[in-house]
Design a protein around this motif. Structure first.
Motif, PDB file in Angstrom:
ATOM      1  N   GLU A 101      30.858  23.608  27.703  1.00  0.00           N
ATOM      2  CA  GLU A 101      30.905  22.327  28.410  1.00  0.00           C
ATOM      3  C   GLU A 101      32.281  22.155  29.054  1.00  0.00           C
ATOM      4  OE1 GLU A 101      27.821  19.394  26.084  1.00  0.00           O
ATOM      5  OE2 GLU A 101      29.908  19.361  25.442  1.00  0.00           O
ATOM      6  N   ALA A 102      32.283  21.578  30.254  1.00  0.00           N
ATOM      7  CA  ALA A 102      33.545  21.391  30.972  1.00  0.00           C
ATOM      8  C   ALA A 102      33.577  20.015  31.612  1.00  0.00           C
ATOM      9  CB  ALA A 102      33.691  22.463  32.051  1.00  0.00           C
ATOM     10  N   ASN A 103      34.746  19.407  31.613  1.00  0.00           N
ATOM     11  CA  ASN A 103      34.960  18.189  32.393  1.00  0.00           C
ATOM     12  C   ASN A 103      35.699  18.571  33.666  1.00  0.00           C
ATOM     13  OD1 ASN A 103      33.667  16.328  30.851  1.00  0.00           O
ATOM     14  ND2 ASN A 103      35.482  15.608  29.782  1.00  0.00           N
ATOM     15  N   PRO A 104      35.294  18.014  34.815  1.00  0.00           N
ATOM     16  CA  PRO A 104      35.891  18.444  36.085  1.00  0.00           C
ATOM     17  C   PRO A 104      37.409  18.369  36.122  1.00  0.00           C
ATOM     18  CG  PRO A 104      33.930  17.146  36.512  1.00  0.00           C
ATOM     19  CD  PRO A 104      34.174  17.075  35.034  1.00  0.00           C
ATOM     20  N   GLY A 105      37.985  17.397  35.426  1.00  0.00           N
ATOM     21  CA  GLY A 105      39.448  17.256  35.450  1.00  0.00           C
ATOM     22  C   GLY A 105      40.181  18.385  34.763  1.00  0.00           C
ATOM     23  N   SER A 106      39.473  19.189  33.955  1.00  0.00           N
ATOM     24  CA  SER A 106      40.150  20.254  33.198  1.00  0.00           C
ATOM     25  C   SER A 106      39.787  21.648  33.703  1.00  0.00           C
ATOM     26  CB  SER A 106      39.789  20.130  31.706  1.00  0.00           C
ATOM     27  OG  SER A 106      38.396  20.297  31.522  1.00  0.00           O
ATOM     28  N   GLY A 139      34.745   5.332  32.897  1.00  0.00           N
ATOM     29  CA  GLY A 139      35.939   5.789  32.190  1.00  0.00           C
ATOM     30  C   GLY A 139      36.283   7.240  32.453  1.00  0.00           C
ATOM     31  N   ARG A 140      35.699   7.824  33.498  1.00  0.00           N
ATOM     32  CA  ARG A 140      35.978   9.236  33.798  1.00  0.00           C
ATOM     33  C   ARG A 140      37.336   9.352  34.479  1.00  0.00           C
ATOM     34  NH1 ARG A 140      33.197  12.206  30.799  1.00  0.00           N
ATOM     35  NH2 ARG A 140      32.996  13.927  32.254  1.00  0.00           N
ATOM     36  N   ILE A 141      38.059  10.409  34.165  1.00  0.00           N
ATOM     37  CA  ILE A 141      39.409  10.536  34.723  1.00  0.00           C
ATOM     38  C   ILE A 141      39.434  11.447  35.952  1.00  0.00           C
ATOM     39  CG2 ILE A 141      40.600   9.992  32.562  1.00  0.00           C
ATOM     40  CD1 ILE A 141      40.991  12.999  32.127  1.00  0.00           C
ATOM     41  N   HIS A 142      38.246  11.907  36.402  1.00  0.00           N
ATOM     42  CA  HIS A 142      38.207  12.718  37.610  1.00  0.00           C
ATOM     43  C   HIS A 142      37.640  11.908  38.770  1.00  0.00           C
ATOM     44  CE1 HIS A 142      34.087  13.373  35.974  1.00  0.00           C
ATOM     45  NE2 HIS A 142      33.749  13.370  37.245  1.00  0.00           N
ATOM     46  N   THR A 143      37.936  12.351  39.987  1.00  0.00           N
ATOM     47  CA  THR A 143      37.354  11.758  41.200  1.00  0.00           C
ATOM     48  C   THR A 143      36.182  12.629  41.653  1.00  0.00           C
ATOM     49  OG1 THR A 143      38.764  13.064  42.653  1.00  0.00           O
ATOM     50  CG2 THR A 143      39.639  10.925  41.912  1.00  0.00           C
ATOM     51  N   VAL A 144      35.417  12.123  42.626  1.00  0.00           N
ATOM     52  CA  VAL A 144      34.314  12.915  43.180  1.00  0.00           C
ATOM     53  C   VAL A 144      34.846  14.201  43.804  1.00  0.00           C
ATOM     54  CG1 VAL A 144      32.536  12.991  44.963  1.00  0.00           C
ATOM     55  CG2 VAL A 144      32.768  10.962  43.539  1.00  0.00           C
ATOM     56  N   MET A 148      33.753  17.984  42.864  1.00  0.00           N
ATOM     57  CA  MET A 148      33.230  18.961  43.832  1.00  0.00           C
ATOM     58  C   MET A 148      34.054  20.253  43.807  1.00  0.00           C
ATOM     59  SD  MET A 148      30.602  17.653  45.311  1.00  0.00           S
ATOM     60  CE  MET A 148      30.164  16.711  43.903  1.00  0.00           C
ATOM     61  N   ASP A 149      35.388  20.092  43.745  1.00  0.00           N
ATOM     62  CA  ASP A 149      36.266  21.272  43.695  1.00  0.00           C
ATOM     63  C   ASP A 149      35.991  22.084  42.432  1.00  0.00           C
ATOM     64  OD1 ASP A 149      37.391  20.448  46.063  1.00  0.00           O
ATOM     65  OD2 ASP A 149      39.241  19.664  45.165  1.00  0.00           O
ATOM     66  N   ALA A 150      35.838  21.379  41.298  1.00  0.00           N
ATOM     67  CA  ALA A 150      35.571  22.055  40.024  1.00  0.00           C
ATOM     68  C   ALA A 150      34.232  22.779  40.070  1.00  0.00           C
ATOM     69  CB  ALA A 150      35.589  21.038  38.888  1.00  0.00           C
ATOM     70  N   PHE A 151      33.254  22.130  40.668  1.00  0.00           N
ATOM     71  CA  PHE A 151      31.919  22.715  40.774  1.00  0.00           C
ATOM     72  C   PHE A 151      31.964  23.986  41.626  1.00  0.00           C
ATOM     73  CE2 PHE A 151      27.487  22.550  42.557  1.00  0.00           C
ATOM     74  CZ  PHE A 151      26.852  22.875  41.374  1.00  0.00           C
ATOM     75  N   ILE A 153      34.545  25.969  41.972  1.00  0.00           N
ATOM     76  CA  ILE A 153      35.192  27.005  41.153  1.00  0.00           C
ATOM     77  C   ILE A 153      34.177  27.596  40.180  1.00  0.00           C
ATOM     78  CG2 ILE A 153      36.897  27.401  39.318  1.00  0.00           C
ATOM     79  CD1 ILE A 153      38.672  25.278  40.729  1.00  0.00           C
ATOM     80  N   ALA A 154      33.434  26.705  39.497  1.00  0.00           N
ATOM     81  CA  ALA A 154      32.448  27.168  38.507  1.00  0.00           C
ATOM     82  C   ALA A 154      31.418  28.089  39.166  1.00  0.00           C
ATOM     83  CB  ALA A 154      31.772  25.975  37.852  1.00  0.00           C
ATOM     84  N   LYS A 155      30.925  27.692  40.342  1.00  0.00           N
ATOM     85  CA  LYS A 155      29.912  28.495  41.041  1.00  0.00           C
ATOM     86  C   LYS A 155      30.460  29.852  41.480  1.00  0.00           C
ATOM     87  CE  LYS A 155      28.551  25.675  44.290  1.00  0.00           C
ATOM     88  NZ  LYS A 155      27.818  25.160  45.450  1.00  0.00           N
ATOM     89  N   SER A 156      31.746  29.900  41.778  1.00  0.00           N
ATOM     90  CA  SER A 156      32.343  31.168  42.233  1.00  0.00           C
ATOM     91  C   SER A 156      32.513  32.157  41.080  1.00  0.00           C
ATOM     92  CB  SER A 156      33.698  30.908  42.902  1.00  0.00           C
ATOM     93  OG  SER A 156      34.680  30.572  41.931  1.00  0.00           O
ATOM     94  N   VAL A 157      32.498  31.644  39.834  1.00  0.00           N
ATOM     95  CA  VAL A 157      32.731  32.504  38.664  1.00  0.00           C
ATOM     96  C   VAL A 157      31.429  32.778  37.895  1.00  0.00           C
ATOM     97  CG1 VAL A 157      33.953  32.693  36.448  1.00  0.00           C
ATOM     98  CG2 VAL A 157      35.113  31.678  38.434  1.00  0.00           C
ATOM     99  N   PHE A 158      30.590  31.744  37.733  1.00  0.00           N
ATOM    100  CA  PHE A 158      29.394  31.856  36.891  1.00  0.00           C
ATOM    101  C   PHE A 158      28.116  31.790  37.729  1.00  0.00           C
ATOM    102  CE2 PHE A 158      32.714  29.958  34.258  1.00  0.00           C
ATOM    103  CZ  PHE A 158      32.689  30.782  33.142  1.00  0.00           C
TER     104      PHE A 158
END
Length: 384
Positions: A101-106, A139-144, A148-151, A153-158
């Motif tokens: 599990e991952a949170n976009p901010g991390s 209460g989420r600490i990430h922005t949209v 999107m940026d995190a997503f 990155i995830a798609k480029s690796v997994f």
């Protein structure tokens, strides 16, 4: 004769309890810590893996799941050490699924590549909403944009990436949700988890709701309309609703969560982690010590368990029913009868069929779309 758990398989759940911030709707065992002694935590996880492996030798691990908390805050070295130790202690299925599990901010590119190299094969990302106002309310600490940026990155690796969204949020209309879900389906890879916001006791939202300060929540009719829209839009996009809140392209089901729903055995390691283990023919509910420091101290000296409770056959049958009816393909009635030592009440089955809530074919029983919307009522009627 195979044991009951073998119908669901065997998996391992690892709970990393730390987060950067506590979300107001969250009732999971998550904690904000200024610093974490990661080498000590790593050693504690490895010790607990060794202890559980000694009890379950030779079992084939079908899935591994890092949950939390925010496991994407873990040092990749810790993830690698845990997966190496699991490989050493148990045989693995050829199609082993390892989810983190991952949170976009991390999410960082280098960290994700290191998780992949360690053996993680699937990421589940907590997006929760696709507009900044609602992310702040949740209460989420990430922005949209960060999501999107995190997503990306995830798609480029997994190859396998899932993400979560919460609907029936404050001031959300059915039209708002339809637009947001359509956007999500355009982005999605192969799996979406779509949860209706529930207000849990003991959370900040629970406290606000009790004081009348959580305004703008949709009423029951609007929430039901959002559920219906969810089924309609996901089906049109080729996403099968294989479980009440989970939708995927064919073959992309979460193997780990499916293991729970199919009532397999699983080891639970980490603060507050629950498990189900069949040992010497007796299935037990296991629970680890909840508070992180107390668990760490106990694991340091050889056992992080809070306790184990033997489950009667009736308890097991009830759990099997509760979990299995969440799935689109339902339950095996023979398995239920073997656990309970009696069949389901035929009058209750007939009544629910007449109401259009369930269907049966041969030895399978499953809920209809209508039945899944009223799942608690269906289960209560079957268990009467």
């Amino acid at each position: 004769m195979p044991e009951d758990w073998e119908a669901g398989g065997f998996g391992i759940y690892l709970h990393w309890p730390f987060c950067q911030a506590k979300c107001p709707y969250c009732d999971f065992n998550s904690h904000v810590a200024r610093s974490v002694d990661e080498p000590r935590w790593r050693a504690a996880f490895l010790s607990e893996i060794d202890r559980h492996a000694a009890e379950t030798p030779g079992r084939v691990v079908k899935s591994i799941f890092f949950g939390g908390g925010t496991p994407s805050l873990m040092d990749p070295e810790t993830v690698a050490a845990i997966l190496d130790r699991i490989r050493l202690r148990w045989p693995q299925a050829n199609d082993l699924e390892v989810t983190l599990e991952a949170n976009p901010g991390s999410v960082e590119s280098g960290r994700f590549r290191a998780y992949f190299d360690a053996g993680v094969s699937r990421v589940s990302m907590g997006m929760q909403a696709m507009n900044d106002r609602d992310l702040q309310r949740l209460g989420r600490i990430h922005t949209v944009k960060e999501a999107m940026d995190a997503f990306d990155i995830a798609k480029s690796v997994f190859q396998r990436v899932s993400f979560d969204l919460i609907y029936a949020r404050q001031d959300q209309s059915v039209a708002d949700w339809r637009a947001e879900l359509s956007q999500a389906l355009d982005l999605a890879v192969d799996h979406l988890s779509l949860y209706q916001l529930t207000i849990e006791d003991g959370t900040a939202f629970g406290d606000r709701y009790r004081l009348g300060k959580l305004r703008g929540l949709p009423d029951e009719d609007a929430a039901a309309a959002m559920y219906d829209a969810t089924q309609e839009l996901t089906a049109a996009a080729g996403y099968h609703a294989y479980e009440v809140s989970n939708h995927c392209r064919p073959g992309a089901e979460s193997r780990h969560n499916s293991l729970y729903w199919r009532y397999g055995d699983y080891v639970g390691i980490g603060p507050g982690a629950h498990g189900r283990l069949t040992l010497d023919g007796q299935r037990q509910a296991t629970e680890a010590i909840r508070m992180p420091n107390a668990w760490l101290e106990a694991a340091d000296v050889g056992n992080g368990d809070k306790g184990r409770t033997p489950l009667s056959r009736e308890d097991q049958a009830t759990e099997f029913l509760l979990m299995g009816l969440r799935l689109a393909d339902g339950i095996d009635l023979t398995r239920y009868e073997n656990l309970a030592q009696h069949p389901l009440n035929p009058d209750a089955v007939d009544h629910l069929q007449d109401m259009g809530m369930i269907e049966t074919s041969g030895q399978r029983l499953w809920t209809t779309d209508r039945g899944r919307l009223l799942l608690n009522t269906v289960i209560a009627t079957l268990l009467e």
